[in-house]
Design an enzyme around this catalytic site. Structure first.
Site, mmCIF file in Angstrom:
data_model
loop_
_atom_site.group_PDB
_atom_site.id
_atom_site.type_symbol
_atom_site.label_atom_id
_atom_site.label_comp_id
_atom_site.label_asym_id
_atom_site.label_seq_id
_atom_site.Cartn_x
_atom_site.Cartn_y
_atom_site.Cartn_z
ATOM 1 N N CYS A 12 -18.895 38.689 14.087
ATOM 2 C CA CYS A 12 -19.236 37.275 14.325
ATOM 3 C C CYS A 12 -18.787 36.815 15.703
ATOM 4 C CB CYS A 12 -18.516 36.385 13.319
ATOM 5 S SG CYS A 12 -18.930 36.743 11.637
ATOM 6 N N ARG B 251 -31.133 31.523 9.070
ATOM 7 C CA ARG B 251 -29.745 31.468 8.617
ATOM 8 C C ARG B 251 -28.863 30.754 9.646
ATOM 9 N NH1 ARG B 251 -27.224 36.610 5.739
ATOM 10 N NH2 ARG B 251 -25.009 36.271 5.898
HETATM 11 P P1 XMP Z 1 -17.000 41.359 7.839
HETATM 12 O O1 XMP Z 1 -15.728 40.944 8.514
HETATM 13 O O2 XMP Z 1 -16.790 41.844 6.463
HETATM 14 O O3 XMP Z 1 -17.854 40.020 7.740
HETATM 15 O O4 XMP Z 1 -17.743 42.323 8.687
HETATM 16 C C1 XMP Z 1 -19.072 39.948 7.057
HETATM 17 C C2 XMP Z 1 -19.521 38.499 6.966
HETATM 18 O O5 XMP Z 1 -19.777 37.973 8.289
HETATM 19 C C3 XMP Z 1 -20.762 36.935 8.195
HETATM 20 N N1 XMP Z 1 -21.780 37.211 9.201
HETATM 21 C C4 XMP Z 1 -21.843 36.620 10.403
HETATM 22 N N2 XMP Z 1 -21.114 35.623 10.938
HETATM 23 N N3 XMP Z 1 -22.370 35.799 12.945
HETATM 24 C C5 XMP Z 1 -21.385 35.202 12.211
HETATM 25 O O6 XMP Z 1 -20.728 34.292 12.719
HETATM 26 C C6 XMP Z 1 -23.140 36.805 12.458
HETATM 27 O O7 XMP Z 1 -24.011 37.323 13.144
HETATM 28 C C7 XMP Z 1 -22.873 37.231 11.117
HETATM 29 N N4 XMP Z 1 -23.460 38.160 10.325
HETATM 30 C C8 XMP Z 1 -22.758 38.129 9.158
HETATM 31 C C9 XMP Z 1 -21.301 36.938 6.787
HETATM 32 O O8 XMP Z 1 -20.710 35.870 6.097
HETATM 33 C C10 XMP Z 1 -20.830 38.291 6.249
HETATM 34 O O9 XMP Z 1 -20.691 38.304 4.857
#
Ligand code: XMP
Length: 567
Positions: free
Chosen positions: A391, A486
């Site tokens: 993120c 999203r």
């Molecule tokens: P982890 O830390 O497990 O996080 O890799 C997965 C979660 O991150 C969110 N997610 C995003 N958040 N930009 C964001 O700010 C993104 O591009 C993105 N893609 C996923 C999502 O909640 C996921 O479950």
């Protein structure tokens, strides 16, 4: 007489705890005592060994309701805090990890794989459900493909398949092959029925071959008189045990068809399913299944807009209706900003149309947002804005709250509204998971599973090391592939849109079974240290303290040359 104290250090999930001799002479005392209030003459040392709580601890190790308000000036995440241990009579292996996320959604372990296009499709969802968790199938694919993905999970292992896929005598074998290819079935044996559903025979996999493509099913089937069947009412209360006995008695027969009084087909039981289920009955963490014994599966849906920029209610409803027909157990309205009109309206529309269907919604980090989504009809709320490993929302948009503080704030509102919360993002190790579960009912992980063989995508070799791609759903590439809504952008992202995620690699890390084994082992150890038999007790008993930067360094291996990493 000296007594043994239990040491929870272990190398694997199923390890038997080792026992060490304690220095105390007193046996454990069951009632909590304050060590300051001792009759004179008794040694303080032996009392302390038997004591569960001490007021000496209280100023340091605080409950959530003391700790988080006292630290309200600072947003905290997993590594900022540590949990204090407590007197325990609980062995890690005896802990229970089941969690209720909504009235009709119960998991056997509190872990969910993220609805991301490099994390969860059917293979991941099957592996998660087989381990007792849940996979949320992402929506960065055409709607009809998402339906297939859900079907694959729901058809995986049923026990009794109540609505088996069937074929008709007049079809060509070529049609059957095309259906297998189109629906991506992992099997090729089908019952054959006439127009009224009456059993005509069985089409065996060994004749479903391209060389017979022009032959009719009626020419290739095993006739009704040679097909093994059982009457539905003869199955009794335990169809699996009945079928197990049948397969033992009938050497070489792998399929048992279930018929009614009029010989209409009403079910199918396969030997491989029966064997898998019989094994499962002995496992500590049973697969997560629905009331019809199918694996549970979730699917993400987006707050899709039409050409006029309005919520496309019709399309959303049609798609969710089709998901429900496939047996989906929960839908997740997944966006970066859940506290918004579009998400609220989507949740409301779905809740009104499918009152029995559990709804996950998010993402949020405030109590007001939890209350809003709960009032709209959500059952479980995703908490997490910007903690994810891919993120960049916090850097790009300057918003988001570190996870432990966000979870505490949201948990207050969730308790008031009687909804559950899911800690979404930022989990990098099992200790984070334990901390997250002190404030939530389950966690959602992306990065931890993205390197697994069951995640979508190929393994890539770079300089002798193996990796898989992992990208944020807000990365430019993922938004271009469909997830722009999203992040509040038009359906197809352009170069002008600011991405909120990166494209990355994760080291290949083997199977989901292995990774979950480590995670679950860590949760169980944490619960053992806190004396928590189940997750409710973990939430109840947790006591927190802040950690200094030096304390953080102390927590990781230090001053050694590591030969093998801990994971
Ligand atoms: P982890 O830390 O497990 O996080 O890799 C997965 C979660 O991150 C969110 N997610 C995003 N958040 N930009 C964001 O700010 C993104 O591009 C993105 N893609 C996923 C999502 O909640 C996921 O479950």
């Amino acid at each position: 007489m000296a007594h043994a104290s239990v040491c929870f250090w272990r190398t694997s999930r199923r390890d038997v705890p080792t026992f060490r001799l304690a220095r105390t002479l007193a046996p454990p005392v069951l009632e909590p005592k304050n060590c300051l209030a001792k009759p004179p003459g008794q040694s303080l040392f032996s009392d302390m060994a038997a004591t569960r709580n001490s007021s000496f601890d209280d100023p340091f190790y605080q409950s959530a309701d003391q700790f988080f308000p006292a630290n309200s000036h600072l947003a905290l995440t997993f590594d900022d805090i540590t949990l204090a241990t407590l007197y325990s009579e609980i062995l890690p292996r005896d802990t229970q990890l089941d969690t209720q996320l909504a009235e009709s959604l119960r998991l056997n372990i509190p872990v969910i794989s993220a609805d991301m296009d490099t994390v969860t499709e059917s293979r991941m969802a099957i592996a998660m459900a087989l381990n007792g968790g849940l996979g949320l199938i992402h929506y960065n694919m055409p709607e009809h493909e998402q339906l297939y993905e859900v079907s694959r999970v729901k058809y995986h292992v049923h026990g009794l398949i109540q609505e088996p896929i069937k074929v008709e005598p007049n079809q060509l074998i070529g049609d059957v092959l095309a259906m297998i290819e189109q629906k991506k079935f992992g099997f090729s044996t089908f019952p054959v029925v006439d127009k009224k559903g009456k059993l005509v025979g069985l089409l065996s996999g060994h004749v479903v071959k391209p060389r017979y493509a022009k032959k009719k099913v009626s020419e290739a089937l095993t006739p009704r008189s040679q097909v093994h069947t059982v009457k539905k009412q003869e199955l009794g209360k335990d169809p699996i045990a009945r079928a197990d006995k049948f397969f033992t008695e009938h050497i070489g027969i792998h399929k048992l068809l279930v018929v009614d009084e009029k010989d209409h087909l009403c079910g199918l039981i396969t030997m491989s399913d029966v064997e898998r289920i019989t094994q499962e009955r002995n496992a500590q963490f049973k697969p997560a299944r629905d009331s019809r014994f199918r694996l549970v599966c979730g699917a993400a849906v987006s707050a899709t807009r039409n050409a006029f920029g309005e919520l496309d209610r019709k399309r959303i409803l049609n798609h969710v209706e089709a998901l429900v027909e496939r047996g989906v157990d929960v839908v997740a309205v997944s966006t970066a900003h859940g506290h918004s009109k579009g998400v609220g309206d989507t949740v409301r529309v779905l809740h009104d149309a499918f009152p029995e269907l559990p709804i996950i919604a998010g993402n949020v980090t405030s109590a007001a947002a939890v209350e809003f989504l709960a009032d709209c009809g959500a059952n479980a709320i995703k908490v997490g804005q910007g903690p994810g490993s891919i993120c960049t929302t916090r850097n790009v948009a300057g918003v988001g709250i570190p996870q432990m503080t966000a979870l505490y704030v949201c948990a207050q509102a969730a308790a008031k509204k009687k909804v559950t919360i899911l800690a979404d993002g930022g989990i990098t190790k099992s200790g984070d998971l334990v901390k997250a579960l002190t404030l939530s009912q389950a966690v959602i992980c992306g990065g931890i599973f993205a390197g697994c063989g069951e995640a979508p995508g190929e393994i890539i070799e770079i300089s002798g090391k193996f990796y898989k791609r992992y990208r944020g759903m807000g990365s430019y590439a993922a938004m271009k592939a469909g997830s722009a809504a999203r992040y509040g952008h038009e359906k197809h992202a352009t170069q002008k849109v600011a991405p909120e995620g990166v494209e990355a690699l994760k080291e290949a890390c083997g199977s989901v079974d292995r990774v979950l084994g480590q995670l679950v082992g860590g949760i169980q150890s944490g619960m053992g240290y806190l004396g928590a038999k189940n997750l409710a007790q973990l939430r109840d008993k947790a006591r927190y303290i802040r950690v200094s930067p030096a304390g953080m360094r102390e927590a990781a291996p230090h001053d050694v040359v590591e030969l093998k990493t801990g994971n």
